[in-house]
Design an enzyme around this catalytic site. Structure first.
Site, mmCIF file in Angstrom:
data_model
loop_
_atom_site.group_PDB
_atom_site.id
_atom_site.type_symbol
_atom_site.label_atom_id
_atom_site.label_comp_id
_atom_site.label_asym_id
_atom_site.label_seq_id
_atom_site.Cartn_x
_atom_site.Cartn_y
_atom_site.Cartn_z
ATOM 1 N N CYS A 100 0.821 -1.219 0.000
ATOM 2 C CA CYS A 100 0.000 0.000 0.000
ATOM 3 C C CYS A 100 0.852 1.264 0.000
ATOM 4 O O CYS A 100 1.979 1.274 0.496
ATOM 5 C CB CYS A 100 -0.915 0.021 1.227
ATOM 6 S SG CYS A 100 -2.256 -1.180 1.161
ATOM 7 N N CYS A 115 -6.097 5.524 3.652
ATOM 8 C CA CYS A 115 -6.829 4.888 2.554
ATOM 9 C C CYS A 115 -8.314 5.016 2.841
ATOM 10 O O CYS A 115 -8.731 5.012 4.002
ATOM 11 C CB CYS A 115 -6.425 3.413 2.457
ATOM 12 S SG CYS A 115 -7.425 2.410 1.331
ATOM 13 N N ASP A 116 -9.138 5.092 1.794
ATOM 14 C CA ASP A 116 -10.574 5.249 2.022
ATOM 15 C C ASP A 116 -11.218 3.985 2.573
ATOM 16 O O ASP A 116 -12.352 4.022 3.050
ATOM 17 C CB ASP A 116 -11.296 5.711 0.747
ATOM 18 C CG ASP A 116 -11.044 4.816 -0.450
ATOM 19 O OD1 ASP A 116 -10.200 3.909 -0.340
ATOM 20 O OD2 ASP A 116 -11.674 5.033 -1.493
ATOM 21 N N CYS A 156 2.173 -17.131 -1.439
ATOM 22 C CA CYS A 156 2.223 -16.734 -2.846
ATOM 23 C C CYS A 156 3.513 -17.189 -3.531
ATOM 24 O O CYS A 156 3.621 -17.103 -4.764
ATOM 25 C CB CYS A 156 2.102 -15.218 -2.974
ATOM 26 S SG CYS A 156 0.554 -14.534 -2.327
ATOM 27 N N CYS A 159 3.795 -19.010 -7.063
ATOM 28 C CA CYS A 159 2.567 -18.915 -7.850
ATOM 29 C C CYS A 159 2.857 -18.236 -9.186
ATOM 30 O O CYS A 159 3.462 -17.164 -9.236
ATOM 31 C CB CYS A 159 1.507 -18.120 -7.084
ATOM 32 S SG CYS A 159 -0.027 -17.873 -8.022
ATOM 33 N N CYS A 165 -1.104 -10.642 -9.728
ATOM 34 C CA CYS A 165 -2.010 -10.543 -8.579
ATOM 35 C C CYS A 165 -1.397 -9.758 -7.423
ATOM 36 O O CYS A 165 -2.067 -8.970 -6.762
ATOM 37 C CB CYS A 165 -2.385 -11.952 -8.128
ATOM 38 S SG CYS A 165 -3.236 -12.045 -6.550
ATOM 39 N N CYS A 169 -5.307 -6.902 -2.523
ATOM 40 C CA CYS A 169 -5.411 -5.722 -1.651
ATOM 41 C C CYS A 169 -5.511 -6.175 -0.200
ATOM 42 O O CYS A 169 -6.161 -7.169 0.115
ATOM 43 C CB CYS A 169 -6.648 -4.925 -2.044
ATOM 44 S SG CYS A 169 -6.952 -3.466 -1.016
ATOM 45 N N CYS A 187 -8.039 -15.547 -3.553
ATOM 46 C CA CYS A 187 -6.878 -16.190 -4.179
ATOM 47 C C CYS A 187 -7.300 -17.194 -5.245
ATOM 48 O O CYS A 187 -6.881 -17.101 -6.410
ATOM 49 C CB CYS A 187 -6.024 -16.867 -3.111
ATOM 50 S SG CYS A 187 -4.609 -17.776 -3.773
#
Length: 218
Positions: A100, A115-116, A156, A159, A165, A169, A187
């Site tokens: 982020c 962040c919103d 991950c 992968c 990907c 988030c 995922c």
């Protein structure tokens, strides 16, 4: 004035993908962003199960790709970002960055958040009435927010789709326990979607970059 449609994907809308997409197309809304509903509302209409989200993405892509083949170019932010990343460019969409940033969201009372999706007391960075934007960007809360977003992707490793990907988030990897996030809840849906669409994404990427004289790098 140019604008982008932001549409939240719920269980209900995911069951009517074609109807939703055609509504936007019929009204010439050619710049669209879809984001999965975050919370489990306990309602079948609103709850978005991972399998249902995967079905939504696959059906949406079919509709979008068929329009592209017919010369109707509609911008779906997620798909556009995938093509850009396959061409070797960094993602424009923050949820595909793998970590982020700090967006500095200002609420009505002057409170500032990173962040919103995280306008929560624990992530409050300061206030526009008392703090500078630069100080809030480098505040302890901002540092913890960014560092936490980069963790929890151990599964991950290896992968084939991680480069596209990036582990998802962090809002889709809640809850945060012991400083680390849970596994990405979409995922398997994302893997299924990319396995399903990769040949056509590659075709589109190669075509678009061939027009610009650039080679695909993914």
């Amino acid at each position: 004035m140019e604008f982008n449609i932001l549409s939240v994907v719920t269980g209900l809308t995911a069951r009517h993908t074609e109807r939703v997409y055609n509504f936007f197309k019929r009204h010439d809304f050619d710049y669209i962003q879809f984001i999965p509903c975050i919370d489990n509302f306990g309602s079948e209409e609103r709850t978005l199960a991972p399998e249902l989200y995967g079905q939504f993405l696959r059906r949406l892509f079919d509709l979008w790709y068929n329009d592209w083949r017919r010369g109707r170019r509609i911008s779906v932010r997620y798909f556009d970002n995938l093509l850009s990343m396959m061409a070797g460019y960094p993602p424009e969409q923050c949820s595909l960055s793998g970590v982020c940033g700090i967006s500095l969201v200002v609420e009505a009372d002057g409170g500032v958040y990173p962040c919103d999706f995280y306008t929560l007391d624990e992530w409050r960075l300061g206030s526009v009435y008392a703090d500078s934007y630069e100080d809030m960007r480098v505040s302890p809360a901002a540092k913890v927010f960014v560092e936490a977003s980069a963790r929890g992707r151990e599964n991950c490793a290896g992968c084939r789709w991680f480069r596209l990907c990036r582990g998802g988030c962090q809002r889709d990897r809640e809850p945060l326990t012991g400083g680390d996030h849970a596994a990405y809840r979409f995922c398997e849906a994302t893997k299924d979607f990319l396995n399903y669409t990769a040949p056509r994404l590659w075709e589109m990427c190669a075509y678009l970059l061939r027009m610009g004289g650039v080679e695909c790098s993914y």
